[in-house]
Design a protein around this motif. Structure first.
Motif, PDB file in Angstrom:
ATOM      1  N   LEU A  41       0.813  -1.219   0.000  1.00 24.41           N
ATOM      2  CA  LEU A  41       0.000   0.000   0.000  1.00 24.41           C
ATOM      3  C   LEU A  41       0.847   1.269   0.000  1.00 24.41           C
ATOM      4  CD1 LEU A  41      -2.908  -0.986   2.438  1.00 24.41           C
ATOM      5  CD2 LEU A  41      -2.744  -1.266  -0.050  1.00 24.41           C
ATOM      6  N   GLN A  42       2.067   1.167   0.502  1.00 21.05           N
ATOM      7  CA  GLN A  42       2.928   2.353   0.583  1.00 21.05           C
ATOM      8  C   GLN A  42       3.717   2.603  -0.698  1.00 21.05           C
ATOM      9  OE1 GLN A  42       5.394   1.745   4.045  1.00 21.05           O
ATOM     10  NE2 GLN A  42       3.907   2.691   5.427  1.00 21.05           N
ATOM     11  N   ASP A  44       4.656   1.589  -5.059  1.00 21.22           N
ATOM     12  CA  ASP A  44       4.068   1.224  -6.347  1.00 21.22           C
ATOM     13  C   ASP A  44       4.788  -0.012  -6.903  1.00 21.22           C
ATOM     14  OD1 ASP A  44       2.188   3.292  -6.449  1.00 21.22           O
ATOM     15  OD2 ASP A  44       3.683   4.704  -7.225  1.00 21.22           O
ATOM     16  N   GLN A  65      -7.293  -7.199   1.395  1.00 19.26           N
ATOM     17  CA  GLN A  65      -6.951  -5.847   1.854  1.00 19.26           C
ATOM     18  C   GLN A  65      -6.301  -5.033   0.747  1.00 19.26           C
ATOM     19  OE1 GLN A  65      -4.976  -5.444   5.649  1.00 19.26           O
ATOM     20  NE2 GLN A  65      -6.094  -7.165   6.555  1.00 19.26           N
ATOM     21  N   ILE A  66      -5.394  -5.656   0.000  1.00 21.16           N
ATOM     22  CA  ILE A  66      -4.719  -4.950  -1.092  1.00 21.16           C
ATOM     23  C   ILE A  66      -5.724  -4.560  -2.175  1.00 21.16           C
ATOM     24  CG2 ILE A  66      -3.043  -5.194  -2.977  1.00 21.16           C
ATOM     25  CD1 ILE A  66      -1.385  -6.956  -1.079  1.00 21.16           C
ATOM     26  N   ARG A  67      -6.654  -5.463  -2.474  1.00 23.47           N
ATOM     27  CA  ARG A  67      -7.649  -5.215  -3.523  1.00 23.47           C
ATOM     28  C   ARG A  67      -8.556  -4.023  -3.194  1.00 23.47           C
ATOM     29  NH1 ARG A  67      -5.459  -6.623  -7.257  1.00 23.47           N
ATOM     30  NH2 ARG A  67      -5.435  -8.664  -8.244  1.00 23.47           N
ATOM     31  N   GLN A  68      -8.784  -3.742  -1.916  1.00 25.83           N
ATOM     32  CA  GLN A  68      -9.639  -2.619  -1.536  1.00 25.83           C
ATOM     33  C   GLN A  68      -9.049  -1.287  -1.991  1.00 25.83           C
ATOM     34  OE1 GLN A  68     -10.356  -2.849   2.675  1.00 25.83           O
ATOM     35  NE2 GLN A  68     -11.498  -4.766   2.529  1.00 25.83           N
ATOM     36  N   THR A  69      -7.716  -1.189  -1.979  1.00 27.72           N
ATOM     37  CA  THR A  69      -7.047   0.060  -2.337  1.00 27.72           C
ATOM     38  C   THR A  69      -6.451   0.025  -3.738  1.00 27.72           C
ATOM     39  OG1 THR A  69      -6.488   0.410  -0.009  1.00 27.72           O
ATOM     40  CG2 THR A  69      -5.252   1.691  -1.621  1.00 27.72           C
ATOM     41  N   LYS A  70      -5.961  -1.151  -4.130  1.00 21.63           N
ATOM     42  CA  LYS A  70      -5.321  -1.282  -5.444  1.00 21.63           C
ATOM     43  C   LYS A  70      -5.978  -2.432  -6.211  1.00 21.63           C
ATOM     44  CE  LYS A  70      -0.910   0.737  -4.084  1.00 21.63           C
ATOM     45  NZ  LYS A  70       0.572   0.627  -4.140  1.00 21.63           N
TER      46      LYS A  70
END
Length: 226
Positions: A41-42, A44, A65-70
């Motif tokens: 998340l921090q 790219d 969790q990653i899919r929620q933001t990316k």
């Protein structure tokens, strides 16, 4: 290209790091689930490789969790768990591909390049909506509706339905769906396809008199107003 490796087995992590570096990728390593999510998340990354069984946070929850933001970053799951149910759980969490240990590095590289190639073709079309009959899909917001009813789909269910809606009233063979939805790495010898078609039928057709998803015996599947 920057690749994040999330793997608690030091030997496997270093093997992946060395192999990826030899292929001109830039690898980073996290040795537990919490650290993996934090790095993902921090920073790219162009792609993430993660084990499922991890300390602190398992790969399934990590993927969610990653899919929620990316939502668009390609994710490959590596695991010793190779049953149909295990793979479906991984895909439903948002994984793009699934490789069972032990695996050959050459196969991993092929899958990485296929996912990176596919991801480079993704075009962000704001508010782009496709429709078939009373079924509506927004490719930007990932929302699906039939009539006035909102339908919740997993990432793989969404991809499968999207491909069917982009190719309506045409028989789609299992091989074609495998190549276009699962990027050619789908094991067509398993019952995956039937499982996902049945998932879609329950969500898309069960509450409606008009059925849209049909099976053509010996040929494949079709979105049609039969």
């Amino acid at each position: 290209m920057n690749i994040l490796i999330i793997e608690d087995d030091l030997r496997v992590a270093e093997l992946l790091q060395r192999g990826l570096a030899e292929q001109s990728f830039v690898p980073a390593i996290a040795y537990d689930g919490h650290s993996g999510v934090k790095l993902a998340l921090q920073n790219d990354y162009d792609l993430i490789i993660t084990d499922i069984i991890l300390p602190k946070l398992d790969g399934i929850d990590l993927c969610r969790q990653i899919r929620q933001t990316k939502p668009d970053i390609p994710i490959i799951m590596l695991t010793a768990l190779g049953t149909t149910d295990d793979k479906i759980e991984g895909f439903d969490a948002g994984a793009d591909d699934y490789l069972v240990k032990p695996f050959e590095m050459r196969e991993l590289f092929v899958r990485i390049r296929a996912l990176l190639k596919r991801n480079s073709r993704v075009v962000n079309q704001v508010g782009f909506v496709i429709r078939y009959a009373d079924l509506e899909m927004n490719l930007n917001t990932k929302r699906v509706k039939r009539g006035n009813q909102e339908i919740s789909l997993t990432p793989k269910e969404f991809k499968l339905l999207e491909y069917m809606m982009l190719n309506p009233e045409r028989v789609l063979s299992r091989v074609e769906i495998a190549e276009k939805v699962w990027d050619t790495h789908f094991d067509t010898g398993t019952n995956f396809m039937n499982v996902y078609i049945n998932y879609l039928r329950k969500k898309i057709d069960r509450e409606f008199e008009q059925k849209l998803i049909h099976t053509k015996s010996g040929m494949g599947f079709m979105l049609n107003l039969e």
